[in-house]
Design a protein around this motif. Sequence first.
Motif, short mmCIF file in Angstrom:
data_model
loop_
_atom_site.label_atom_id
_atom_site.label_comp_id
_atom_site.label_asym_id
_atom_site.label_seq_id
_atom_site.Cartn_x
_atom_site.Cartn_y
_atom_site.Cartn_z
N TYR A 140 -46.69 -14.68 -41.50
CA TYR A 140 -47.79 -14.87 -42.43
C TYR A 140 -49.14 -14.72 -41.73
O TYR A 140 -49.24 -14.88 -40.53
N ASN A 141 -50.13 -14.40 -42.50
CA ASN A 141 -51.49 -14.26 -42.02
C ASN A 141 -52.23 -15.56 -42.29
O ASN A 141 -52.51 -15.89 -43.43
N ARG A 142 -52.55 -16.31 -41.25
CA ARG A 142 -53.15 -17.62 -41.43
C ARG A 142 -54.51 -17.56 -42.13
O ARG A 142 -54.90 -18.46 -42.85
N MET A 143 -55.26 -16.50 -41.86
CA MET A 143 -56.62 -16.43 -42.37
C MET A 143 -56.66 -16.18 -43.88
O MET A 143 -57.57 -16.60 -44.56
N LYS A 144 -55.66 -15.47 -44.41
CA LYS A 144 -55.74 -15.03 -45.79
C LYS A 144 -54.75 -15.74 -46.72
O LYS A 144 -54.94 -15.72 -47.93
N GLN A 145 -53.70 -16.34 -46.18
CA GLN A 145 -52.67 -16.91 -47.02
C GLN A 145 -52.70 -18.44 -46.99
O GLN A 145 -53.05 -19.05 -45.98
N LYS A 146 -52.34 -19.02 -48.12
CA LYS A 146 -52.44 -20.46 -48.31
C LYS A 146 -51.10 -21.11 -47.96
O LYS A 146 -50.06 -20.76 -48.52
N THR A 147 -51.14 -22.07 -47.05
CA THR A 147 -49.92 -22.70 -46.55
C THR A 147 -50.02 -24.21 -46.63
O THR A 147 -51.06 -24.79 -46.34
N ILE A 148 -48.94 -24.85 -47.05
CA ILE A 148 -48.81 -26.31 -47.01
C ILE A 148 -47.62 -26.65 -46.13
O ILE A 148 -46.57 -26.00 -46.22
N VAL A 149 -47.79 -27.63 -45.27
CA VAL A 149 -46.71 -28.10 -44.41
C VAL A 149 -46.37 -29.53 -44.83
O VAL A 149 -47.21 -30.43 -44.72
N LEU A 150 -45.16 -29.72 -45.32
CA LEU A 150 -44.71 -31.02 -45.84
C LEU A 150 -43.76 -31.68 -44.86
O LEU A 150 -42.96 -31.01 -44.20
N PHE A 151 -43.84 -33.01 -44.83
CA PHE A 151 -42.98 -33.78 -43.93
C PHE A 151 -42.32 -34.94 -44.66
O PHE A 151 -42.96 -35.62 -45.47
N ASP A 152 -41.05 -35.15 -44.36
CA ASP A 152 -40.42 -36.43 -44.66
C ASP A 152 -41.09 -37.47 -43.75
O ASP A 152 -41.76 -37.11 -42.77
N LEU A 153 -40.90 -38.74 -44.04
CA LEU A 153 -41.54 -39.78 -43.23
C LEU A 153 -40.56 -40.43 -42.25
O LEU A 153 -40.59 -40.16 -41.05
N ASP A 154 -39.65 -41.27 -42.76
CA ASP A 154 -38.72 -42.00 -41.89
C ASP A 154 -37.78 -41.06 -41.17
O ASP A 154 -37.07 -40.26 -41.79
N GLY A 155 -37.75 -41.16 -39.85
CA GLY A 155 -36.87 -40.31 -39.05
C GLY A 155 -37.46 -38.95 -38.75
O GLY A 155 -36.87 -38.16 -38.01
N THR A 156 -38.64 -38.67 -39.32
CA THR A 156 -39.29 -37.37 -39.11
C THR A 156 -40.66 -37.55 -38.46
O THR A 156 -40.91 -37.04 -37.37
N LEU A 157 -41.55 -38.28 -39.14
CA LEU A 157 -42.85 -38.58 -38.56
C LEU A 157 -42.86 -39.93 -37.85
O LEU A 157 -43.68 -40.17 -36.96
N THR A 158 -41.95 -40.81 -38.27
CA THR A 158 -41.88 -42.16 -37.68
C THR A 158 -40.43 -42.55 -37.44
O THR A 158 -39.51 -41.99 -38.05
N VAL A 159 -40.23 -43.53 -36.58
CA VAL A 159 -38.97 -44.24 -36.53
C VAL A 159 -38.86 -44.97 -37.87
O VAL A 159 -39.87 -45.47 -38.39
N PRO A 160 -37.67 -45.01 -38.51
CA PRO A 160 -37.57 -45.61 -39.85
C PRO A 160 -38.26 -46.97 -39.96
O PRO A 160 -38.06 -47.86 -39.15
N ARG A 161 -39.16 -47.06 -40.99
CA ARG A 161 -39.90 -48.25 -41.35
C ARG A 161 -40.88 -48.72 -40.28
O ARG A 161 -41.37 -49.83 -40.30
N ASN A 162 -41.21 -47.84 -39.33
CA ASN A 162 -42.19 -48.15 -38.30
C ASN A 162 -43.49 -47.40 -38.55
O ASN A 162 -43.54 -46.43 -39.31
#
Length: 251
Positions: free
Chosen positions: A6-28
């Motif tokens: 993809y072309n970062r300058m011209k195309q619209k992108t969203i990056v989605l994340f789960d929370l527990d176990g992905t961005l954090t240790v569960p419930r932390n």
Amino acid sequence: MDKNGYNRMKQKTIVLFDLDGTLTVPRNMIKDDMKHTLKKLRSVHEIGIVSGSDLSKLKEQIGNENNFDYILPENGIIGYKNGKQIFANSIQKQLGDETLQTFINYALGYMSKLILPFKRGTFIEFRQGLINIAPPGRNCSQAERDEFEKYDKIHQVRTKFVEDLRQRFSDLGLVFSIGGQISFDVFPKGWDKSFCLQHFDTYDHVYFFGDKTMEGGNDHEIFIHPRTKSFTVVGPEDTQKQIKEIFPVSP
């Protein structure tokens, strides 16, 4: 155009994340190094969280919600963009109180017969977009959550419970999704995490990172959806590693 197509300058992108176990240790709480990684990513693309948890629990873990462009609690049945609500529905409206009460009564009866290493409080949590069922109770300490997770891997408490409910209420069009350490979610068909994708129809690319991407996990439906380019992670450190590999940005 980069290696991800993809072309970062011209195309619209969203990056989605789960929370527990992905961005954090569960419930932390989310850690500072993860915040820093996401801040750099956000300098290039919009980012969001899609979680089965309700908004209050999300806020407990992420702190400042303004660090994300989108907050999508309860699988995106409720949606917030830049702090403003953009969408809301409810399982109560969808199923009706009589059906909900029949289901909840049966689930409580099933749990009353379970013999587990321990039981605490709040076995059923009614949320706007789903019902969360926790056989040992959501009031477990973190140590108890860890203990039940190990016990559940051996005895398949949640898997057996889900199969029973799936057979008993096959006519309701419900989906049962196991996630986190102690519970599973119940919601109308189509109200899994892929539900949130309707908010991103105008985006050229939707990326998703989650840990429960296997069949039966609460990240599975969005993981396999044709609208997403998805990645399985095994914890926050792995998430950071993959972000840096897929979205190289300036330090």
